[in-house]
Scaffold this active site. Structure first.
Site, PDB file in Angstrom:
ATOM      1  CG  HIS A 264       3.778  -2.914  -6.595  1.00 27.73           C
ATOM      2  ND1 HIS A 264       3.633  -3.033  -5.233  1.00 27.73           N
ATOM      3  CD2 HIS A 264       4.951  -2.253  -6.790  1.00 27.73           C
ATOM      4  CE1 HIS A 264       4.664  -2.472  -4.628  1.00 27.73           C
ATOM      5  NE2 HIS A 264       5.478  -1.991  -5.552  1.00 27.73           N
TER       6      HIS A 264
ATOM      7  CB  CYS B 151      11.215  -9.292   0.138  1.00 27.92           C
ATOM      8  SG  CYS B 151       9.729  -8.280  -0.080  1.00 27.92           S
TER       9      CYS B 151
END
Length: 224
Positions: A92, A183
């Site tokens: 992030h 991911c």
């Protein structure tokens, strides 16, 4: 946070929307847990959508493999959190819009696959507003544009109350993703909307997203 609990439902499906600018990850995480607790105490506690950005930070899902980190977490100064959400490691940073829906799925559908597809649908419909085609990839969660992953999704559900959510790369500096296998997917690049729409701003997406969220989830949004 003060619990607002009332059985008076003057709106069919209200959802309170709160926009914050840049919030440290740990602070936002605590807010989510408090809101989930409020839901668990009161069935009529309203759904909420938190929209915000984080300073640079890496997060791991509950079962994430640290082999997907390209730095030593014991030596590197990067902030790293292991959370209760599903999914592998992600990053992030500013100008990535993060959405944390705190929803009671008993008022929607008690189906986690449905909920994940709904979150993807919010992003897909938002991209369509900007003339972009958002794609799903079979067996994977998230949204891609021309083969680049622009939105990651990771959730936690406790007694049908949701937390965590989605992260949409609007116009961030993507270099932080080079320190991880995002991911856990090593063969597909991460992208941003700015790569396709150079003039896009996070402020514009913040303005447009709540209406799309309302349409997909059949909610009436109330700005806080």
């Amino acid at each position: 946070m003060t619990i607002l609990c009332s059985k008076t439902q003057h709106l069919l499906n209200p959802c309170l929307v709160k926009q914050w600018s840049r919030v440290p990850y740990g602070v936002a995480w605590q807010w989510q847990r408090e809101l989930v607790d409020n839901h668990l105490q009161c069935f009529h506690y309203p759904d909420r959508l938190l929209l915000l950005e984080h300073p640079p930070v890496y997060t791991l899902g509950t079962g994430s493999d640290e082999a997907f980190l390209r730095f030593d977490p014991t030596e590197d100064t990067n902030l790293l959190y292991r959370t209760e959400r599903g999914g592998e490691v992600t990053y992030h940073c500013p100008d990535q819009l993060v959405g944390y829906p705190i929803l009671n799925l008993q008022r929607h559908q008690r189906d986690l696959h449905w909920y994940l597809r709904q979150l993807e649908e919010v992003i897909i419909q938002l991209l369509a507003v900007y003339g972009l085609r958002g794609d799903r990839l079979e067996g994977l969660t998230g949204v891609w544009v021309e083969g680049r992953k622009v939105a990651a999704i990771g959730i936690k559900v406790k007694r049908w109350i949701t937390m965590h959510g989605f992260a949409l790369n609007v116009c961030p500096d993507l270099t932080g993703f080079t320190k991880i296998v995002p991911c856990g997917i090593g063969d597909r690049p991460v992208g941003s909307l700015a790569q396709f729409l150079p003039e896009i701003t996070t402020a514009q997406v913040r303005q447009d997203l709540p209406d799309i969220f309302a349409e997909v989830f059949q909610l009436e949004m109330i700005e806080l």
